[in-house]
Structure formats: structure tokens, C-alpha cells
Motif scaffolding. Structure first.
Motif, mmCIF file in Angstrom:
data_model
loop_
_atom_site.group_PDB
_atom_site.id
_atom_site.type_symbol
_atom_site.label_atom_id
_atom_site.label_comp_id
_atom_site.label_asym_id
_atom_site.label_seq_id
_atom_site.Cartn_x
_atom_site.Cartn_y
_atom_site.Cartn_z
ATOM 1 N N GLY A 1 0.806 -1.213 0.000
ATOM 2 C CA GLY A 1 0.000 0.000 0.000
ATOM 3 C C GLY A 1 0.836 1.259 0.000
ATOM 4 O O GLY A 1 2.075 1.223 0.040
ATOM 5 N N ASN A 2 0.145 2.377 -0.060
ATOM 6 C CA ASN A 2 0.807 3.691 -0.021
ATOM 7 C C ASN A 2 1.006 4.092 1.438
ATOM 8 O O ASN A 2 0.177 4.768 2.026
ATOM 9 C CB ASN A 2 -0.029 4.725 -0.769
ATOM 10 C CG ASN A 2 0.669 6.064 -0.863
ATOM 11 O OD1 ASN A 2 1.899 6.152 -0.717
ATOM 12 N ND2 ASN A 2 -0.089 7.112 -1.085
ATOM 13 N N ILE A 3 2.106 3.653 2.025
ATOM 14 C CA ILE A 3 2.388 3.910 3.442
ATOM 15 C C ILE A 3 3.093 5.263 3.573
ATOM 16 O O ILE A 3 4.104 5.501 2.913
ATOM 17 C CB ILE A 3 3.272 2.802 4.048
ATOM 18 C CG1 ILE A 3 2.667 1.429 3.773
ATOM 19 C CG2 ILE A 3 3.452 3.031 5.540
ATOM 20 C CD1 ILE A 3 1.330 1.194 4.409
ATOM 21 N N THR B 1 1.578 -5.076 9.201
ATOM 22 C CA THR B 1 1.606 -4.800 7.763
ATOM 23 C C THR B 1 2.626 -5.708 7.081
ATOM 24 O O THR B 1 3.781 -5.789 7.515
ATOM 25 C CB THR B 1 1.983 -3.332 7.495
ATOM 26 O OG1 THR B 1 1.034 -2.478 8.135
ATOM 27 C CG2 THR B 1 2.008 -3.037 6.003
#
Length: 495
Positions: free
Chosen positions: A363-365, A402
Motif C-alpha cells: 500500500g501507499n504507506i 503490515t
């Protein structure tokens, strides 16, 4: 890797205040200031996370409190200003209500007086009418019929009647004027009563605004007092911890240097092995080329000898025709050229992007603390005396659990709990070998778990760990480093 030379933020100067916003642009500016303050706190926290999680949290909180204090004090001043304005508005409305009430009382009194005058005027008109009737205020022919005693009586009667009529007319005119005055007073009274009602409504709103402003000011004052109190407590705590942290920082720095040396050695050996392999391959190819060249020289030599033999045979045949004697042809022996291997010149390192490193998260962390050297702000304590510290990785704000994926193919060097780095928790080191003369290793700290083992080969995109909060961490996040040829570099330049 600790990635810090370490800094403890005490008495931060030049922090970004969080201002109160009354319009869209001010709110946008306030959000930017808040983000800058949060970034500052994250950077201070990340600089100390390998020393002590509690101290790192306290230092970050101190930065936040002191950064919020100027804005809170400004908001308090503004709130107190609103209280003053609201109080002035209430006082002004109260004064206007008093004046309007005085005007109402005056008009009411005047209306009562005028009503008395009206009653008196009406009574006077009645009296005049009665006197006029008695004095002969009737038509002359009617008076004669009724019987006047003499001409003098008639004249006197007419004179008195005229005087009575004039008085009555004047009284009627006065009554009409008084009526108009009374009606005007009633209109003015209604207007004043409406004004008083409106002013009282405004006063109620103003009183509510004043109370709200006072409540807001009290809340803001409590916030300012708490920020000052909390900052004082944290400042005292951190000041008391200085000696212990100074000692710990020396240990951390030693561990940092040891790990840097370890990674540097691994990558030095990898590059040496890669260069040796490249050198051997170059030598093998050069020998093949030399053998080909020698064989070509031998073939050329044999062809030349055959040509010379043919020429000798032809010469001998010619000599035999003339009766001369012939001698056999003796070729020269073939002497291969001396082989001198060429000097190996390693190629210049290529672009590190050749590793094709991919992002370790699906994901866009968001990044909470970036890579690089940071100057020690004024008013801080620089425990290493360097004036700056290096955050040698990137902190991603990944929630615990995550998934972490291998950025490229490689071999796991270290995995799981280790005492190599104090406070790193579950660590993961992956060596990605040497590509175009560059050696690359990626490092992950604070993982909740690592699901690969040292010595295991991994492929790009393979699940290798889960982010977490292990070690000296103040919250769930992922500390990610990239080491190129023995030195930490900004991962964002490779991803």
C-alpha cells in the motif's frame, strides 16, 4: 542500524506554533503548521528510538507541547479579546436600553398629561356650549321669537354668543391639536417599545456570546496552563536523564559503528568476490582469445611453409632439367608468440537502479521521518558533540502487522531477535549481491515477526516479515534502510 548520532530536544527554539484559524486560508496554513510540528516531533523521536522508547516519546511530546504553546497563547489572547468585545457590546446595549426606557417613561408620562388636558378641554367645550346657549348663541330670528326684552339685551346676548363661539372654536382647535399630539406620542411610544424589545433580544444574544467567549477563554487558559505544566515536567525529567542517556548514546554509537563495519565487510567481500569472478572470467576469455590467435598464427605459418616448399620444389625441378643437383627443403620450426595476459581494469560502477528495487509495502504507506543529516536546533543538547545527526533510514507509518516484501532477490544475512543492534527488535538484513559493481543490502527494524531465516534465498516480492513495534519503538512503524557499498543511502533514491 540505529541511524542516529542522537539528539535530545529540550527547550526547542524556532518551533512552529499552531495558530487559530478563522477562514479557509488560515485553516490551511494551520494544517500545514500542524503537519510541520508533527514532522519535527517524529524526527526528534526517531533520533532517540534506539536509546530509550520512553525518553524518545517524552522528547517528542516536549517538542509538541512547546510547539503548540505559542499558538495556544495567541488563541488565549484572542479569546480574551473576544470577551472584552462581547462585554463592551453588552454594556453598550444595556446603556441603550436604559436610555430607551427613560424615553418610554417620559413619553408615557406625557401621554398621561395630555390625556388629562384632553379631558379638561372637552369639559371646557361643554361648558362653553352651555354658556353660549344660555347667552343667546342661537339665531337672531329664533331669539326674537323666544322674546328678547329690549334691543340692548339682544346686543349683549349676541356679543356673548360670539365670544362663546370663539372660545369654543379655539377649544376645538386645541383639542384637535392635542389629539394629533397624542397620536404622535402613541406612535413614538410603540417605536420605543419595539426598540427596547429588539435591544433586549440583542442583549440576550450578546450575553450568550460573552458567556461563550468566557468559557472558550477559560478552556484555552486551562490548555495553556497544562502545556506549560507538562513541558516543565518533561523538561525536568529529560534534564535528569541526561547523564544516563549520554552513557547510553556512547554505547549505541559503538553498536552503530560495529554494525556499519559488519555491513561494510560483508559488502566488501561481496564486491571482492564479484571482482575476482569478473577478473577470472576476463582472464578465461582472454586465454581463449590468445589460444585462438596462436592457432591462427600456426595455421598461417603452416600455409607459409607449404608455399615455400612448393616454391623450392619448383626450383629444384628447374635445376634438374639443367643437370644440376637438388637439395631437400628444411622448414623453420614454428615458435608460438609469447602470451602476456592483459591488465584487468574493472569497469566503473553502474547505476544502482539496476537492482530494480521495489517498494517493501503493497500500500501507499506515509513516511513519518525521512533520511538524511539534520542540524541540531538551537537550544538542544547534542550528546555526540557533532552538531548534527544522521537518520540513516526512513520511518514508514505502517500499522502493526503490515506485510513486508523483499525489495529484490537476495540472501538473508540476519533475521529475528539479535543483540547486534540495541533496540532494533526483530530485525531483517537482506543482501542483494553485486550488480554492475555495486553491493546492496536492505535492513528492516521493529518487525513484529520475521518469517525467513539467515542463509535463506528470497525473491523479489516474497513475504519476509510483518511490521511492528518491537525493540525501542514508540509505536507501530517500519524503519527501513538501504546500504550501498558500505554506506547508508536514501532509500527513496532506489525505490
Amino acid at each position: 542500524m540505529v541511524g542516529v548520532t542522537a539528539l535530545l530536544a529540550l527547550g526547542m527554539l524556532g518551533l512552529v506554533p499552531v495558530a487559530q484559524a478563522d477562514n479557509a486560508s488560515d485553516k490551511a496554513a494551520a494544517l500545514q503548521q500542524q503537519a510541520a510540528l508533527e514532522q519535527q516531533a517524529n524526527e526528534v523521536q526517531s533520533s532517540l528510538e534506539f536509546v530509550d522508547a520512553g525518553i524518545a516519546k517524552s522528547a517528542a511530546d516536549l517538542v509538541t507541547f512547546q510547539g503548540q504553546l505559542p499558538g495556544a497563547q495567541t488563541a488565549l489572547s484572542q479569546a480574551e479579546g473576544r470577551v472584552s468585545v462581547a462585554t463592551g457590546e453588552v454594556n453598550s446595549l444595556t446603556a441603550r436600553i436604559d436610555l430607551a426606557q427613560q424615553s418610554k417613561d417620559k413619553i408615557t408620562a406625557q401621554i398621561a398629561t395630555d390625556a388629562t388636558k384632553t379631558t379638561e378641554t372637552k369639559a371646557m367645550i361643554g361648558q362653553i356650549a352651555a354658556q353660549s346657549y344660555k347667552a343667546g348663541g342661537l339665531p337672531v330670528n329664533l331669539t326674537l321669537i323666544l322674546g328678547a326684552d329690549s334691543p340692548n339685551d339682544l346686543a349683549n346676548s349676541i356679543d356673548l354668543a360670539e365670544q362663546a363661539m370663539r372660545s369654543q372654536t379655539a377649544a376645538l382647535e386645541a383639542l384637535t391639536a392635542q389629539k394629533a399630539t397624542n397620536e404622535n406620542a402613541q406612535v413614538r411610544l410603540a417605536a420605543v417599545e419595539a426598540e427596547i424589545k429588539d435591544l433586549k433580544l440583542q442583549a440576550e444574544v450578546a450575553l450568550a456570546a460573552e458567556q461563550s467567549a468566557r468559557d472558550a477563554a477559560a478552556t484555552q487558559k486551562a490548555k495553556v496552563d497544562k502545556l506549560i505544566s507538562d513541558s516543565a515536567v518533561l523538561n525536568a525529567q529529560l534534564e535528569a536523564e541526561k547523564p544516563r542517556i549520554q552513557t547510553k548514546l556512547k554505547e549505541v554509537q559503538g553498536e552503530k559503528d560495529a554494525v556499519a563495519f559488519q555491513i561494510s565487510e560483508i559488502q566488501r567481500k561481496e564486491r571482492e568476490a564479484a571482482e575476482a569472478a569478473a577478473r577470472a572470467e576476463a582472464a578465461r576469455l582472454a586465454k581463449i582469445e590468445e589460444d585462438r590467435r596462436v592457432e591462427a598464427a600456426r595455421v598461417a605459418y603452416d600455409q607459409e611453409q607449404q608455399r615455400l616448399a612448393r616454391e623450392k620444389a619448383a626450383a629444384d625441378a628447374q635445376a634438374n632439367l639443367g643437370g644440376g643437383a637438388s637439395t631437400p627443403y628444411e622448414p623453420e620450426p614454428f615458435v608460438p608468440p609469447v602470451y602476456v595476459p592483459p591488465a584487468y581494469v574493472p569497469p566503473a560502477p553502474g547505476n544502482p537502479s539496476a537492482f530494480g528495487l521495489q517498494h517493501p509495502f503493497a500500500g501507499n504507506i506515509p513516511i513519518t521521518s525521512g533520511f538524511g543529516w539534520r542540524q541540531t536546533p538551537a537550544g538542544t543538547i547534542d550528546f555526540n558533540g557533532t552538531g548534527s545527526y544522521l537518520h540513516s533510514g526512513i520511518d514508514f507509518g505502517a500499522t502493526c502487522g503490515t506485510p513486508v516484501y523483499a525489495p529484490a532477490d537476495g540472501v538473508v544475512q540476519i533475521a529475528g531477535q539479535t543483540n547486534v543492534v540495541y533496540g532494533g527488535g526483530n530485525v531483517l538484513y537482506i543482501s542483494h549481491g553485486v550488480v554492475q559493481g555495486n553491493a546492496l543490502m536492505t535492513v528492516f527494524y521493529h518487525n513484529s515477526s520475521v518469517i525467513v531465516s539467515a542463509g535463506q534465498s528470497v525473491t523479489q516480492g516474497q513475504l519476509v516479515a510483518y511490521s511492528g513495534n518491537t525493540g525501542n519503538s514508540t509505536g507501530c512503524h517500519a524503519h527501513f534502510e538501504t546500504w550501498l557499498n558500505g554506506s547508508p543511502v536514501d532509500p527513496m533514491g532506489l525505490l
